[in-house]
Design a protein around this motif. Structure first.
Motif, PDB file in Angstrom:
ATOM      1  N   MET A  61      88.898  23.459 124.083  1.00  0.00           N
ATOM      2  CA  MET A  61      89.094  22.734 122.958  1.00  0.00           C
ATOM      3  C   MET A  61      88.100  23.379 121.845  1.00  0.00           C
ATOM      4  N   ASN A  62      86.676  23.583 122.262  1.00  0.00           N
ATOM      5  CA  ASN A  62      85.886  23.842 121.355  1.00  0.00           C
ATOM      6  C   ASN A  62      86.148  25.275 120.583  1.00  0.00           C
ATOM      7  N   ARG A  63      86.708  26.049 121.598  1.00  0.00           N
ATOM      8  CA  ARG A  63      87.193  27.461 120.790  1.00  0.00           C
ATOM      9  C   ARG A  63      88.151  27.103 120.026  1.00  0.00           C
ATOM     10  N   PHE A  64      89.092  26.167 120.219  1.00  0.00           N
ATOM     11  CA  PHE A  64      90.275  26.096 118.942  1.00  0.00           C
ATOM     12  C   PHE A  64      89.431  25.643 117.843  1.00  0.00           C
ATOM     13  N   LYS A  65      88.748  24.607 117.931  1.00  0.00           N
ATOM     14  CA  LYS A  65      88.239  24.124 116.858  1.00  0.00           C
ATOM     15  C   LYS A  65      87.441  25.030 115.949  1.00  0.00           C
ATOM     16  N   THR A  66      86.730  25.921 116.750  1.00  0.00           N
ATOM     17  CA  THR A  66      85.979  27.111 115.986  1.00  0.00           C
ATOM     18  C   THR A  66      86.994  27.854 115.531  1.00  0.00           C
ATOM     19  N   VAL A  67      87.825  28.589 115.985  1.00  0.00           N
ATOM     20  CA  VAL A  67      89.172  29.360 115.576  1.00  0.00           C
ATOM     21  C   VAL A  67      89.654  28.729 114.135  1.00  0.00           C
ATOM     22  N   PHE A  68      90.021  27.500 114.425  1.00  0.00           N
ATOM     23  CA  PHE A  68      90.745  26.807 113.290  1.00  0.00           C
ATOM     24  C   PHE A  68      89.913  27.058 112.090  1.00  0.00           C
ATOM     25  N   GLY A  69      88.515  26.579 112.381  1.00  0.00           N
ATOM     26  CA  GLY A  69      87.447  26.452 111.100  1.00  0.00           C
ATOM     27  C   GLY A  69      87.520  27.978 110.507  1.00  0.00           C
ATOM     28  N   LEU A  70      87.451  28.902 111.202  1.00  0.00           N
ATOM     29  CA  LEU A  70      87.261  30.308 110.572  1.00  0.00           C
ATOM     30  C   LEU A  70      88.502  30.535 109.734  1.00  0.00           C
ATOM     31  N   LEU A  71      89.595  30.238 110.439  1.00  0.00           N
ATOM     32  CA  LEU A  71      91.112  30.328 110.013  1.00  0.00           C
ATOM     33  C   LEU A  71      91.058  29.739 108.489  1.00  0.00           C
ATOM     34  N   LEU A  72      90.441  28.514 108.552  1.00  0.00           N
ATOM     35  CA  LEU A  72      90.443  27.742 107.124  1.00  0.00           C
ATOM     36  C   LEU A  72      89.665  28.381 106.047  1.00  0.00           C
ATOM     37  N   TRP A  73      88.582  29.056 106.630  1.00  0.00           N
ATOM     38  CA  TRP A  73      87.746  29.723 105.802  1.00  0.00           C
ATOM     39  C   TRP A  73      88.436  30.977 105.018  1.00  0.00           C
ATOM     40  N   ILE A  74      89.181  31.693 106.050  1.00  0.00           N
ATOM     41  CA  ILE A  74      90.068  32.768 105.619  1.00  0.00           C
ATOM     42  C   ILE A  74      91.080  32.324 104.710  1.00  0.00           C
ATOM     43  N   VAL A  75      91.609  31.459 104.788  1.00  0.00           N
ATOM     44  CA  VAL A  75      92.764  30.703 104.021  1.00  0.00           C
ATOM     45  C   VAL A  75      92.368  30.400 102.625  1.00  0.00           C
ATOM     46  N   CYS A  76      91.084  29.721 102.466  1.00  0.00           N
ATOM     47  CA  CYS A  76      90.360  29.394 101.329  1.00  0.00           C
ATOM     48  C   CYS A  76      90.167  30.776 100.486  1.00  0.00           C
ATOM     49  N   TRP A  77      89.441  31.835 101.076  1.00  0.00           N
ATOM     50  CA  TRP A  77      89.088  32.581 100.592  1.00  0.00           C
ATOM     51  C   TRP A  77      90.376  33.816 100.323  1.00  0.00           C
ATOM     52  N   THR A  78      91.447  33.644 100.932  1.00  0.00           N
ATOM     53  CA  THR A  78      92.527  34.332 100.339  1.00  0.00           C
ATOM     54  C   THR A  78      92.899  34.039  98.925  1.00  0.00           C
ATOM     55  N   ASP A  79      92.874  32.573  98.763  1.00  0.00           N
ATOM     56  CA  ASP A  79      93.121  32.158  97.378  1.00  0.00           C
ATOM     57  C   ASP A  79      92.210  32.686  96.335  1.00  0.00           C
ATOM     58  N   LEU A  80      91.023  33.063  96.760  1.00  0.00           N
ATOM     59  CA  LEU A  80      89.890  33.335  95.796  1.00  0.00           C
ATOM     60  C   LEU A  80      90.074  34.791  95.713  1.00  0.00           C
ATOM     61  N   PHE A  81      90.391  35.479  96.764  1.00  0.00           N
ATOM     62  CA  PHE A  81      90.749  36.797  96.399  1.00  0.00           C
ATOM     63  C   PHE A  81      91.829  37.352  95.745  1.00  0.00           C
TER      64      PHE A  81
END
Length: 1531
Positions: A61-81
């Motif tokens: 579960m913890n691994r999933f949480k972390t992966v989702f967090g990083l994915l969210l970061w990537i998604v937000c910065w995709t917008d930025l780029f």
């Protein structure tokens, strides 16, 4: 906002499909969660740094949480780029497109970091992140809806990323709801019964879901101690007490340092007295001088403040609760504003529906939030309260173990126990409400502010009414308190009287005196009920004030508002918003006075605790305990000691050296300081000068043995491990082996508090055994041999203390009065007035011919006589029988009397049979012994019985019980009361409906003409309601008091009619409990519970009716909500009742253990068991808190659930108001929603009241059970009344008479047939258990015949009424029983005889001189049990009773405990002269009294063995002859 967003269109609120502007969506909505997380982060990180719980292994579960967090970061910065990419393409985007993705991305990184950091810090479920994800999803819902509503997609990439973002955020939120595994190495793994709170998730903690498992368990089966969770580590004594003590130490140190500064001034001038006093008092300054110095110091010094210590310890935790309270107070005022918007919404015809729905959901949401926050706050407050109690009890306990004797004198054990129970409890109660001190004024101010906005200055009128009601309530409260005190006095006197009656019930039956005593009890009861009635009147008034207050306030405010100004129109918004604000005001206004009074009480408690904790402590360094320099075990050099600093010294220049392994005896007169010397060696007294040192460990046997409430074995082991051979040897040496055979459970017998079921000698021997088992180097024995009998003392000295005893080779210091042992000791120290007068061996001291030789000459003679006496005794009795005799030899120094009695006692024992040992134990063993045996034997049944009684309670209370109570109140009255309550609710509803009609006038603009009518009707409805409430409360109170009178009367009557066998098999405590506890509940607790229950029930009912009548569709929702409500309520009631019982059961051991410790503190210190006892006390406190804590939580659990149901009602009321707004007027909407807002409170109270009602109604069941026990025959039978002169002759005949004590037991008398002529004197003798006493009981029909019959003068006694029979016979019973009251009352309770007759009886019974010397004469007050008369005098009072009554038949049950001989001879001679012509039956224990009787009846095993004149019987050489021979009456 144009600049950052560029030009993005805006859509208004007033469309059917509302949408928020995109700019708002992009900026505010996106930033909100980020702002929250960044704001909370620093505080949270600091908290995590401080609290480390071990780390958690990486889980899937913890691994999933972390992966989702990083994915969210990537998604937000995709917008930025992508935005940068567009810039390169030449599409310039507004700045918001750069800022938002940047901020969001950074925040997602932070969140991911937190997920990992929490894992390393052992956080299983994170509230901070849960709120963050929740906010994120909530804020993303609006753009999500907008994007769905868009027709064509222009920006494909951002569209996709947004959906990804939304999906991932939802996933994170869902994952956040679950718990991680517990951290490694935490106590979660080790503790078998861990409280689930520690591992509960954020949501579970918020809603108290983790408690549900216990609620279910409690519902299925009654909870037991083993079902409870262990206490959280942070709430345990181990953590709490040191925290508080640490702060308190700091306070003390501060106060000391300031004192030193100030006291230097005080001491700078040498006190002048020292010079004068050298000749006289050995250099002390005179007392006045010292006092002056002390007062100087006091003036200058600062008291250490316990309050400050408490605040520092518990303040921070408590403040969290206060913060929640602040939040809740603010949210409380949101709902009235929403209500206002809702009402104005229903007025506007064109407003879109979604606005109404969102208002309804907002109301629901704020209400839920308010519930959660409020219960969090309560949880913090209650836990703080609990911790304070734990810490205060711990601190007091620890202090009590080390205070000096001077300090001990200033506060009795009872007072200190009070500090623990009452004062600590007060703090606990205060913490719950403490926040109201600032919150109540805040709420009042806010409410007034909003009201002012609503109604302008006319609010002041309403406020004035509220303020006027405060003193009214205060006066009532004061009066009520005064009445309560008065009623307590009546109650105490009634219970005291009942106690005496039940203790002496047998005597009352024998004398046929029941009626007189029944009248006395009922007279007290009547006074008690009168006070109760007054209290009830006051209660009714205050209830009226409490119910009518909000109405009166509303009335005055509205009336003033409407009449002040023509233009003021009362519309729905104003009216109902004001009403809901007034309802908010009600609570703080009512609570403030209570909080203030409990504050005052707590401040008193604070001072008391502070004073106790500031007492002086013993100085541990006054005795040097590890002295290895000399060969002496104990040395005192120039010792000068005092008990308290301000007292004169008790020991002066003491010099003692005790060589290793020697035996030193300390002798001297009473009060010469022998015990003080022992205390000095233990370091228990203040050392003024000199040095004391002991080498090795110490065992101490105090003069008054100290026995714990534990098994006999635990008392001897005293914390040492059990070692069988050593233990047996100890028992042997202390002569305890024979005693163990007598005790019901051997050495595992539970010893009562203060050693109640051991005789004095046994206690002393147990104390010796404890010392011997502890196996130390030095033994300090403070006169251990005085409490035991002479031959036992000899045994103990020889086997234990003396030169040949077990302790040879150890150092022993023995304080003694026994001279016979002195020749065998190594050294003797003679003390005179606190100084050592001489010291040396026995021979040396005799040669010196000083004080010691003189002392010996006086006593030696006596001692030789005693020795002879002993030899006789020892032949007579086997080994230890004597220790159970009423101690003959050592009770009084005047031994002559004992010697005189001695021959006589021998004759008693021999009459009673061959086995003197068994006999002496039965008769002479302290009466407590016999008692305790009964208790022990009963204990097993009792346990089962008690538990059965309780299980009857645990299920649903049967409807029958409620019916019984209704019957006692009166069925018609009960129905009438319910009807009145209905009317009262109807008036209340009527008033509010009228108000809603009134507010509708505003719509049709016909306000002016109707104002007076509107106000008038509103007022009259309100007044009607108030008067109905008053009448309701009155009738209810009358009904309750009537019921209480009836129930008590039936109980009392039944108990007087109950046969004697019931009292023999039922412990008194149980019957007394019915009369005290249960009657108290029926008198006081039950009426108020019933009142509250009816009030809340009808309030809830009327709420429902109003809502249903204004929005009928609401009826659909009622069923499911009611189902959930009843479901929750059943769970709660079952669990909480059991928790309350467990809590009260585990509470008393704390206090009894404490009072035990205080009395035995010197022993505990001497053996160095100080810390062990602290641990024991802590365990007991924790055990109690362990059941108290779930009790707190159960209330929170219930609160959250019930309030949720209430909130649902609000939601549905609002929703249905919105759906039906076209055919509803604003008045009705206001009415139904404002009622819904009130419903939560009444629902919550209703559950509590149901629970209390069920707990309290049980009292009715218990009283009923004892009012319906089997009764004996009627007291008077009309058609069988004997002639007034009967019995004239006094002939008594037994025909084939058999009797048994109770059903199912063997016969005690078998087929007796004998006839006695009038005027004969019959002696009845026989061994114990031969049925001698049973014969007398049969004559009085205390036992009913199993077969056969008895006739007196030809009348069959079985046909008479009991009183007719018993009042014509006279008995002088074995134990003289007196009742508290005047002497005249004790002789003649029915006042049948004149004073002359009474005096004549006193003259004949030789009491005349004693009574006429008393100032009160016949009105001499006898205390309870006649304690203020000697046993002999009591026996004579019984004789006087018999003389007054003087009937033809006298039964004399001889007093076994030989009353002193004079009294005995007096009684015998009086009977011979005064009862010459009567038939006399004497049950003899001493043959010499009956040698001149006409005939003697010898009973054996319930049958007649011999029946003839004494001379014939002696010549027959049968059983009687054998007895006479044993008694030494024949050769």
């Amino acid at each position: 906002m144009d600049v950052p967003c560029g030009s993005i269109t805006n859509q208004t609120l007033h469309t059917e499909r509302p949408d928020l502007p995109e700019c708002f969506q992009l900026s505010v909505l996106s930033w909100l969660p980020c702002v929250y997380l960044w704001a909370v982060c620093p505080i949270y990180l600091f908290y995590l740094k401080k609290n480390h719980r071990g780390y958690i292994m990486m889980s899937i579960m913890n691994r999933f949480k972390t992966v989702f967090g990083l994915l969210l970061w990537i998604v937000c910065w995709t917008d930025l780029f992508y935005t940068f990419h567009e810039l390169r393409q030449g599409h310039t985007q507004p700045p918001i497109y750069f800022v938002t993705p940047l901020v969001l991305g950074m925040t997602m990184l932070l969140a991911t970091f937190l997920i990992q950091f929490e894992r390393l810090r052992g956080v299983q479920s994170s509230g901070v992140l849960f709120i963050f994800w929740f906010l994120s999803v909530l804020c993303a819902v609006v753009p999500f809806r907008s994007k769905i509503l868009q027709n064509e997609v222009t920006d494909k990439l951002r569209f996709t990323t947004f959906y990804l973002y939304f999906g991932l955020a939802v996933c994170e939120l869902i994952l956040c709801c679950f718990n991680e595994k517990p951290p490694l190495f935490s106590n979660v793994v080790t503790d078998p019964n861990l409280c689930p709170e520690t591992t509960a998730g954020f949501l579970s903690t918020l809603t108290f879901w983790w408690f549900t498992s216990l609620a279910i368990k409690g519902y299925k089966t009654p909870l037991e101690n083993k079902d409870l969770w262990s206490l959280n580590q942070r709430d345990s004594s181990k953590v709490m007490v040191p925290k508080l003590l640490q702060e308190w130490e700091k306070e003390l140190a501060k106060a000391k340092s300031e004192e030193n500064l100030s006291s230097q001034a005080a001491y700078s001038k040498p006190p002048p007295s020292t010079t004068k006093n050298i000749g006289g008092g050995g250099g002390e300054s005179s007392p006045e001088e010292v006092e002056v110095l002390l007062s100087n110091q006091k003036a200058a010094s600062r008291q250490p403040s316990f309050l400050r210590a408490l605040i520092k310890t518990f303040g921070p935790y408590f403040l969290i609760g206060s913060a929640y309270k602040l939040l809740q107070d603010v949210i409380t005022f949101v709902n009235p504003q929403l209500l206002r918007m809702l009402i104005s919404f229903t007025k506007q015809k064109g407003a879109p529906d979604w606005w109404g729905y969102s208002l309804a959901f907002l109301m629901f949401f704020t209400a839920v939030l308010q519930t959660l926050i409020l219960h969090r706050h309560f949880q913090y407050c209650f836990v703080t309260g609990m911790n304070i109690r734990t810490a205060v009890i711990g601190a007091i306990y620890r202090k009590a173990l080390v205070i000096t004797n001077a300090a001990k004198r200033s506060s009795t054990v009872g007072e200190v126990v009070n500090l623990m129970s009452v004062d600590a409890q007060r703090f606990m109660d205060l913490t719950t409400f403490l926040n109201l001190l600032w919150s109540a004024p805040l709420q009042i101010m806010l409410a007034l502010y909003f009201l002012w906005q609503n109604l302008g200055p006319s609010v002041l009128a309403g406020l004035a009414v509220m303020i006027m009601l405060i003193p009214f309530n205060a006066v009532i409260a004061m009066k009520t308190r005064a009445y309560q005190v008065e009623q307590m006095q009546y109650k105490d006197s009634r219970i005291k009287l009942m106690n005496e009656i039940l203790n002496g019930i047998k005597v009352l039956k024998l004398y046929a005196w029941e009626n007189s005593f029944k009248e006395k009890v009922l007279a007290i009861r009547q006074k008690e009920l009168n006070v109760l009635r007054k209290t009830a009147y006051l209660g009714a008034l205050s209830t009226m004030a409490w119910t009518s207050a909000p109405f009166l306030v509303a009335l005055t405010t509205f009336a003033v508002y409407v009449t002040v100004d023509e233009n003021n129109i009362l519309d729905a918004e104003r009216a109902f918003v004001s009403l809901s604000l007034f309802n908010i005001l009600r609570f703080p206004l009512n609570m403030l006075p209570q909080v203030i009074s409990s504050l005052v009480q707590a401040s008193v408690s604070l001072k008391r605790i502070q004073r106790f904790l500031s007492h002086d402590e013993l100085d541990p360094s006054s005795v040097d305990r590890n002295n290895t320099a000399t060969e002496f075990s104990v040395t005192v050099v120039n010792g000068k000691f005092t008990w308290a600093k301000e007292d004169p010294p008790v020991l002066h220049n003491i010099n003692v050296m005790v060589p290793q392994g020697s035996l030193l005896a300390v002798v001297g007169h009473v009060g010469c300081g022998k015990s003080s010397l022992i205390s000095a060696l233990l370091g228990e007294v203040e050392k003024l000068e000199g040095e004391v040192s002991t080498r090795g460990s110490v065992a101490y046997v105090p003069q008054q043995a100290w026995i714990q409430n534990a098994t006999l074995r635990d008392n001897i082991l005293f914390g040492k491990p059990y070692n069988e051979p050593k233990y047996c040897c100890v028992l042997e040496a202390c002569a305890l082996t024979p005693d163990l055979e007598v005790l019901p459970g051997g050495d595992m017998t539970e010893i009562g508090e203060k050693g109640i079921n051991l005789s004095g000698g046994q206690r002393q021997r147990v104390s010796l055994a404890r010392a011997l088992y502890s196996d130390t180097d030095i033994y300090l024995l403070d006169d251990p041999l005085s409490a035991v009998d002479a031959h036992v003392a000899k045994h103990i000295f020889d086997n234990l203390i003396g030169p040949e005893g077990v302790l040879k080779g150890k150092t022993r210091i023995l304080v003694t009065h026994g001279i016979s042992f002195l020749p065998q000791v190594d050294n003797i120290m003679v003390m005179v007035e606190g100084r050592v007068s001489e010291m040396g061996s026995y021979q040396e001291l005799l040669k010196q011919n000083g004080a010691f030789a003189e002392f010996l000459r006086n006593y030696a003679l006596e001692d030789i006589v005693e020795e002879e006496e002993l030899i006789e005794e020892e032949e007579l009795f086997p080994e230890d029988a004597l220790s159970n005799l009423t101690d003959i030899v050592d009770n009084e120094p005047v031994i002559n009397k004992a010697k005189r009695n001695f021959r006589r006692q021998i004759s008693i024992i021999s009459v009673d049979g061959e086995n003197p040992k068994g006999r002496s134990v039965r008769r002479h063993g302290c009466s407590q012994r016999i008692h305790s045996d009964q208790q022990e034997k009963k204990a097993p049944h009792e346990m089962q019985k008690l538990i059965q009684a309780e299980t009857a309670e645990t299920g649903r209370v049967k409807t029958k019980v409620f019916l019984e109570y209704a019957k006692a109140v009166g069925l018609l009255l009960s129905v009438f009361i319910c009807f009145l309550y209905g009317c009262q609710s109807a008036a209340a509803i009527g008033g509010n409906i009228w108000l809603s009609q009134w507010t509708n006038d505003a719509l049709t603009n016909q306000t002016q003409e109707n104002v007076h009518m509107r106000v008038g009707v509103y007022a009259s409805l309100g007044l009607a309601q108030g008067i109905l409430v008053l009448i309701c409360s009155f009738t209810l109170a009358m009904g309750n008091i009537g019921a209480a009178r009836k129930l008590h009367f039936n109980l009392l009557t039944n108990k007087f009619h109950t046969p004697q066998s019931f009292f023999d098999t039922t412990p008194l405590g149980r019957i007394i409990n019915r009369f005290s506890k249960d009657i108290y509940i029926i008198d006081e607790a039950l009426p108020s519970t019933v009142l509250m229950f009816l009030a809340t029930f009808f309030a809830s009912l009327s709420n429902m009716i109003v809502i249903v009548s204004s929005t009928p569709i609401f009826a659909v929702v009622i069923a499911p909500l009611a189902f959930v409500y009843i479901f929750v309520q059943r769970f709660y009631v079952a669990t909480s009742r059991q928790l309350k019982r467990l809590e009260s059961v585990s509470r008393s051991p704390i206090y009894s253990h404490f009072s035990e410790t205080v009395t035995g503190s010197s022993v505990i210190r001497a053996y160095g068991r100080h810390s062990a006892f602290v641990v024991m006390s802590d365990m007991k406190v924790d055990e109690n808190q362990k059941s108290y804590y779930p009790g707190i939580v159960s209330n929170r659990w219930l609160g959250v659930r019930i309030e949720f149901i209430g909130n649902c009602i609000v939601l549905f009321a609002a929703l249905f108001a919105v759906t039906g707004k076209d055919n509803l007027n604003p008045g009705l909407v206001g009415l139904s929603v404002s009622y819904a807002l009130q419903v939560t409170m009444s629902l919550n109270w209703m559950v509590r009241m149901t629970s209390d009602l069920e707990s309290n109604i049980v009292a009715v069941e218990r009283v009923k059970e004892y009012s319906e026990t089997k009764t004996e025959a009627p007291w008077e039978v009309e058609d069988k009344k004997p002639p007034p002169e009967w019995p004239t002759e006094g002939n008594v005949e037994f025909h084939d008479y058999s009797v048994r004590y109770r059903e199912g037991l063997d016969l005690v008398l078998k087929n007796l047939t004998l006839s006695v002529k009038g005027g004969e004197k019959i002696g009845i003798v026989g061994r114990t258990g031969a049925g001698k006493s049973s014969m007398t009981l049969c004559l009085f029909r205390l036992l009913e015949a199993a077969a056969g019959e008895i006739t007196i003068d030809g009348v069959k006694i079985s046909e008479l009424g009991l009183h007719d029979l018993r009042s014509r016979l006279t008995i002088i019973p074995q134990e003289p029983v007196l009742f508290s009251g005047s002497l005249k009352m004790n002789l003649d309770p029915f006042e049948k005889y004149s004073d002359e007759e009474v005096w004549r009886a006193l003259q004949q019974s030789h009491l005349h001189k004693f009574v006429s010397n008393q100032p009160a004469k016949l009105d001499l007050e006898c205390s309870e049990g006649g304690e203020n008369l000697s046993v002999g005098q009591r026996q004579l009072v019984c004789l006087a009773r018999a003389l007054l009554r003087k009937t033809r038949i006298l039964i004399l049950d001889e007093a076994t405990a030989a009353v002193d001989l004079e009294t005995d001879d007096l009684i015998q001679s009086t009977i011979r002269t005064q009862f010459e012509d009567c038939t006399v039956f004497t049950i003899a224990h001493r043959l010499n009294t009956i040698m001149d009787y006409t005939r003697v009846l010898v009973l054996d095993k319930g049958q007649i063995a011999e029946f003839d004149t004494p001379t014939n019987l002696l010549s027959q050489r049968g059983v009687f002859y054998g007895m006479a021979k044993d008694a030494g009456l024949t050769q």
